[in-house]
Design a protein around this motif. Structure first.
Motif, PDB file in Angstrom:
ATOM      1  N   VAL A   1       4.567  14.185  -8.493  1.00  0.00           N
ATOM      2  CA  VAL A   1       5.189  13.023  -7.882  1.00  0.00           C
ATOM      3  C   VAL A   1       5.000  13.068  -6.375  1.00  0.00           C
ATOM      4  CG1 VAL A   1       6.841  12.233  -9.557  1.00  0.00           C
ATOM      5  CG2 VAL A   1       7.297  14.304  -8.294  1.00  0.00           C
ATOM      6  N   PHE A   2       3.917  12.504  -5.946  1.00  0.00           N
ATOM      7  CA  PHE A   2       3.555  12.509  -4.537  1.00  0.00           C
ATOM      8  C   PHE A   2       3.058  11.106  -4.220  1.00  0.00           C
ATOM      9  CE2 PHE A   2       0.073  13.278  -1.410  1.00  0.00           C
ATOM     10  CZ  PHE A   2       0.860  13.726  -0.369  1.00  0.00           C
ATOM     11  N   ARG A   3       3.346  10.639  -3.021  1.00  0.00           N
ATOM     12  CA  ARG A   3       2.957   9.269  -2.705  1.00  0.00           C
ATOM     13  C   ARG A   3       2.141   9.256  -1.429  1.00  0.00           C
ATOM     14  NH1 ARG A   3       5.765   4.378  -0.794  1.00  0.00           N
ATOM     15  NH2 ARG A   3       7.587   5.574  -0.239  1.00  0.00           N
ATOM     16  N   MET A   4       1.165   8.388  -1.414  1.00  0.00           N
ATOM     17  CA  MET A   4       0.408   8.195  -0.178  1.00  0.00           C
ATOM     18  C   MET A   4       0.497   6.724   0.184  1.00  0.00           C
ATOM     19  SD  MET A   4      -2.923  10.490  -0.997  1.00  0.00           S
ATOM     20  CE  MET A   4      -2.952  10.090  -2.720  1.00  0.00           C
ATOM     21  N   ASP A   5       1.039   6.455   1.336  1.00  0.00           N
ATOM     22  CA  ASP A   5       1.100   5.087   1.832  1.00  0.00           C
ATOM     23  C   ASP A   5      -0.183   4.819   2.583  1.00  0.00           C
ATOM     24  OD1 ASP A   5       3.241   3.716   1.019  1.00  0.00           O
ATOM     25  OD2 ASP A   5       4.588   4.416   2.613  1.00  0.00           O
ATOM     26  N   CYS A   6      -1.095   4.092   1.964  1.00  0.00           N
ATOM     27  CA  CYS A   6      -2.387   3.861   2.616  1.00  0.00           C
ATOM     28  C   CYS A   6      -2.421   2.460   3.203  1.00  0.00           C
ATOM     29  CB  CYS A   6      -3.532   3.929   1.621  1.00  0.00           C
ATOM     30  SG  CYS A   6      -3.605   5.423   0.721  1.00  0.00           S
ATOM     31  N   VAL A   7      -3.033   2.340   4.335  1.00  0.00           N
ATOM     32  CA  VAL A   7      -3.361   1.025   4.859  1.00  0.00           C
ATOM     33  C   VAL A   7      -4.865   0.875   4.712  1.00  0.00           C
ATOM     34  CG1 VAL A   7      -3.302  -0.484   6.859  1.00  0.00           C
ATOM     35  CG2 VAL A   7      -1.466   1.146   6.486  1.00  0.00           C
TER      36      VAL A   7
END
Ligand code: SF4
Ligand code: SF4
Lengths: 341, 388, 198
Positions: free
Chosen positions: B40-46
């Motif tokens: 459970v890991f998140r990457m907020d990418c633009v």
């Protein structure tokens, strides 16, 4: 370097070899059709703890656990819950009344097994424990937890044999220690002898003095004591040699062989034990207040802990786990009485 | 009313006043429920089109305040919890914690125990590296093939772990001053067997992957990490060495008996994903060498220092930091003991995969979003350790 | 590497204004630390990083420790940096810096501009201990969620009640669960009510 796609091609060859090989080669086919097929788990394999008892006829009486609560304290996720069994009079019975392990919390770490000084708790290797609920269904109580020594021997033969041998050796050592203990006591008049429980019969010049059956002596001691008191009573001479010794703190109690203190019997109640140690130095009184299981929960045995408190080496009075609050309070009281607190 | 498709107006792009089509960046959240995030890991990418403009890692979904738990129980009590940090490598976690405590308390570990620890740690490195490569290729789209080959090999090692420690993954095997149970001759034979077999598996693995054109195309020059940045950002383990940082704690600190064993430290030069793949293969080969030496040299003797008490274990007041070279990088424990010393006053884990994530953004910016998962796969994270 | 007294001397020469003090580790660990005042920690860190004798280019571990006030000394939050040198393969130099425990005064200069390695670790220290790092480029919570208000690793942190009934800690947890309306199987609730009546 070869042609383009050589790496890909070679990779394909590898997968093909594995694919075909999986039909013939045991090495390449490692899956098992559980639950039809099962792999044998290794002997060391562990899942959840269980409690060992020795005699099939009476599991509760013959369980090894003495409810010393060491495992309860040491269990990292705190999933053990123990209540000591007491009879109607509130006398501790040296076995748990309640012993719960919450296997939804237990993390199978085996620390309870390692710290138990009585080899009473061991790890099972049954991995099929699914239940339909997640609360009460996952708490194991005493009846489910109790498993026989045979069962233990069956699942972990090597380990169980070693444990059995160790327990047997311990028992023999204890018996041997107790046997010669009676003899030197006769000459040196250890504190044990004079502090005999209220030897009222001394006054009565009967030929044979019977020691009460519940008195905390081994048969040998009882025999000797009975004979001693009888001769003393018959000759009409007070046990002169014995009386002063009882009161003098000169004889450091640690020298006495283990098990030779009349109060060192977990079956006695607190009051009884203290009565037995009434005339003795503070260290002995403190010792009498312990639970007498020699469980090492405090880091010593009962004798050692009492001595440590008496000498000031140990300041924590709440280390006796099986004695619960009763012991802690009594220790505090005794220390206050002795003016050390 | 739904318009019939044929009537729908064709969508046209109108250039702006300067003749360029105006576009917007798009914010995409990858994870936390995404198979390529390894947990459970998140990457907020633009994203600008397909390229990454900015990326912020978001973590903590698996946070359970491991450190505070440890501060509430005796020193030994946290040992089984360290298994659950990096649940792939419980043996090395155990070792790191035991090493830190031994350092604080000044405990001398018997020789045999040191060798057993080396054997276990190198086996752990083998299983971790082979599976990481498997997972990374899974993210690349190789599906399960390399991963399952790796798992097949890992199985043998886990069987050995189970036979020795009782558990396959949550070993709880090391103790302060040694290890819990001694290795039998049978266990040693199994370990030897693994050490002799493993090179064959590696050869096969390499044949499958090392020259594979798809792998080369997807990984070379992707996610480059320059050497200076790697050092400055505290990157450790295979990731740093792939960038050419010559820093292996087994060589630098020479903890345990690594000083007596002969092995080399492979180094990469570009620091791209391919280097990180290949460095792991090379490290596995070195590990096998170490294993063989350790299995050859292991002396007889006690497996645990006899003076160390299991219960009522105390450490004099003070602090200390102990670290080992875990498969993922420098795994350290900073411990503080105060008066009484029955339990840690402060217990801090320096998790390698957490710190290795620091430069995730630097590596990903400018690459396509599809490369992000590959780069993340090459970092080798385990969320149990990142979030603690 | 030199003895700690020597290191202290050198650092004191380089940053004359800094107040530096030696703090000993456990006797066995032999990792004495330098306690530097808040104003000069950055300068001292920079010196150790750049000085050719030390070249501490690798900041391995950053963490905070909460010392509660005791009878004889006041409490503080201590931030600990473990520095190593990759170039010279030496270390550690342990730098410590102290800040008051009060949340509004609990600030220390960030060393992230010197070592990127501090970025996440300082965020973690901020999240769990409430230390504000001045000069940190992106000081947000990292492990706890953004809406969380407290700093859970502080020694005086009181966790909110855990409503989920767990049979294990038995009586008092159970009691609390009943009082505060936790989740529990009906049988347990009944039993507890019964016991209460008795
Ligand atoms: S440690 Fe004590 S309470 Fe626990 S199982 Fe052993 S004897 Fe029983
Ligand atoms: S195995 Fe570990 S978690 Fe389970 S009851 Fe024993 S000490 Fe507790």
């Amino acid at each position: 370097m070869g042609f383009i796609g050589k790496g890909l091609f070679e990779g394909m060859v590898v997968t093909a070899r594995n694919f075909v090989g999986s039909y013939f080669d045991k090495e390449r086919l490692v899956t098992v059709q559980y639950p039809e097929e099962r792999v044998q788990v290794p002997e060391n394999s562990r899942t959840f703890p269980f409690l060992v008892f020795d005699k099939d006829s009476d599991p509760v009486a013959s369980m090894r656990c003495v409810a010393c609560k060491i495992c309860e304290v040491e269990c990292p996720p705190q999933c053990i819950y123990i209540v000591m069994d007491r009879d109607e009079k509130g006398k501790p019975q040296q076995r748990p009344k309640v012993f719960d392990i919450d296997i939804s919390v237990c993390m199978q770490c085996q620390i309870c097994v390692e710290v138990c000084p009585f080899d009473a708790i061991k790890m099972d290797n049954n991995y099929e424990k699914s239940q339909y609920g997640r609360f009460d269904e996952l708490v194991e109580h005493l009846p489910e937890l109790l498993k026989s020594n045979e069962f233990y021997n069956k699942i972990k033969p090597t380990e169980a044999t070693a444990v059995d041998a160790k327990l047997k050796a311990d028992a023999e050592k204890k018996a041997k220690k107790a046997a010669p203990a009676a003899k030197p006591a006769a000459t040196a008049a250890k504190p044990a002898a004079p502090a005999a429980p209220k030897p009222a019969p001394v006054a009565a010049p009967t030929a044979k003095i019977a020691i009460p059956d519940d008195a905390p002596f081994t048969p040998e001691q009882r025999q000797w004591l009975s004979g001693y008191l009888s001769t003393v009573a018959a000759s009409g001479v007070a046990p002169a040699a014995a009386a002063p010794v009882a009161g003098t703190p000169a004889a450091p109690a640690t020298e006495a062989p283990a098990g030779n203190w009349p109060w060192h019997d977990p079956g006695l109640g607190m009051q009884r034990r203290l009565d037995l140690a009434k005339e003795t130095p503070i260290a002995d009184k403190l010792m009498a207040a312990m639970a007498q299981t020699d469980c090492h929960a405090c880091g010593y045995d009962c004798r050692g802990y009492a001595d440590a408190i008496a000498t000031g080496a140990e300041t924590d009075l709440s280390l006796c786990l099986p004695g619960e609050a009763e012991t802690a309070n009594m220790l505090k009281k005794l220390m206050q009485e002795a003016g050390k607190l | 009313m739904i318009q019939p498709l044929t009537d729908a107006k064709p969508y046209t792009l109108t250039p702006g006043s300067n003749g360029v089509i105006e576009t917007q960046t798009l914010e995409v959240s990858i994870g936390p429920q995404h198979p390529s995030t390894h947990g459970v890991f998140r990457m907020d990418c633009v994203l600008d089109g397909e390229s990454v403009v900015a990326l912020k890692p978001v973590m903590g979904y698996l946070h359970r305040n491991h450190e505070q738990l440890a501060e509430r129980m005796a020193w030994l009590g946290s040992m089984p919890y360290t298994d659950r940090l990096d649940y792939f490598n419980s043996m090395t976690n155990n070792w790191a914690y035991a090493l830190a405590v031994e350092k604080l308390a000044g405990i001398k570990v018997p020789d045999r125990a040191e060798y057993i620890r080396v054997i276990m740690a190198e086996l752990t490195r083998l299983l971790n590296h082979s599976c990481v490569i498997g997972f990374m290729l899974q993210d690349l789209g190789a599906w399960g093939t390399p991963l399952l080959y790796a798992f097949r090999e890992r199985e043998r090692i886990l069987d050995l772990y189970e036979a020795v420690s009782g558990s396959r993954m949550m070993c709880n095997y090391m103790r302060f001053g040694g290890v819990r149970v001694n290795l039998t001759d049978e266990n040693l034979a199994t370990a030897k067997d693994i050490a002799t077999r493993f090179p064959r598996f590696l050869d096969e693995f390499e044949k499958l992957l090392t020259n594979n054109e798809v792998l080369l195309a997807r990984t070379q020059r992707v996610g480059v990490l320059p050497k200076e940045l790697a050092i400055n950002a505290g990157i450790s383990g295979p990731m740093a060495r792939a960038s050419g940082v010559d820093y292996d704690l087994r060589k630098v600190d020479k903890y345990g008996v690594y000083g007596r064993l002969e092995f080399r430290v492979p180094l990469g030069d570009i620091g791209d994903v391919y280097d990180r793949y290949y460095i792991r293969v090379l490290e596995m080969r070195e590990s096998i060498k170490i294993l063989q030496q350790a299995l050859r040299d292991i002396p007889q003797g006690p497996h645990i220092a006899p003076e160390v008490k299991l219960r009522n274990f105390k450490i004099p007041p003070g602090d200390g930091y102990g670290r080992i070279e875990g498969p993922k990088g420098e795994l350290g424990f900073y411990l503080v003991s105060d008066e009484g010393g029955k339990q840690p006053y402060r217990y801090h884990v320096r998790p390698p995969s957490f710190i290795n994530l620091t430069i995730l953004e630097d590596m990903c910016v400018g690459h396509k979003v599809a490369d992000v998962v590959v780069i993340l796969g090459s970092v080798d994270i385990v969320l149990g350790e990142v979030d603690r | 590497m030199e003895a700690i007294e020597k290191i202290k001397e050198i650092a004191a020469q380089a940053v004359p204004a800094a107040k530096i003090e030696i703090i000993n580790s456990t006797p066995a660990a032999q990792q004495p630390a330098l306690l530097v005042d808040r104003e000069h920690i950055y300068a001292v860190g920079k010196f150790f990083k750049e000085d050719p004798r030390f070249q501490m280019d690798f900041c391995s571990c950053v963490t905070a420790v909460d010392y509660l006030p005791k009878a004889d000394k006041s409490g503080c939050i201590e931030v600990v940096y473990h520095l190593y040198s990759v170039a010279q393969k030496q270390g550690p130099i342990v730098l410590k810096v102290r800040a008051p425990r009060e949340l509004d005064q609990c600030r220390v200069p960030s060393l992230t501009p010197l070592w990127r390695a501090c970025e996440f670790q300082e965020r973690e220290a901020y999240d769990l201990y409430g230390v504000k790092f001045d000069g940190h480029p992106d000081l947000r919570r990292i492990l706890m969620w953004d809406e969380f208000v407290d700093h859970p690793m502080r020694k005086d942190y009181v966790p909110p009640p855990d409503y989920e009934w767990e049979p294990t800690p038995h009586d008092d947890t159970l009691q609390r669960a009943v009082e505060e309306g936790g989740i529990m199987p009906p049988t347990a609730r009944e039993e507890l009510e019964k016991a209460k009546k008795k």
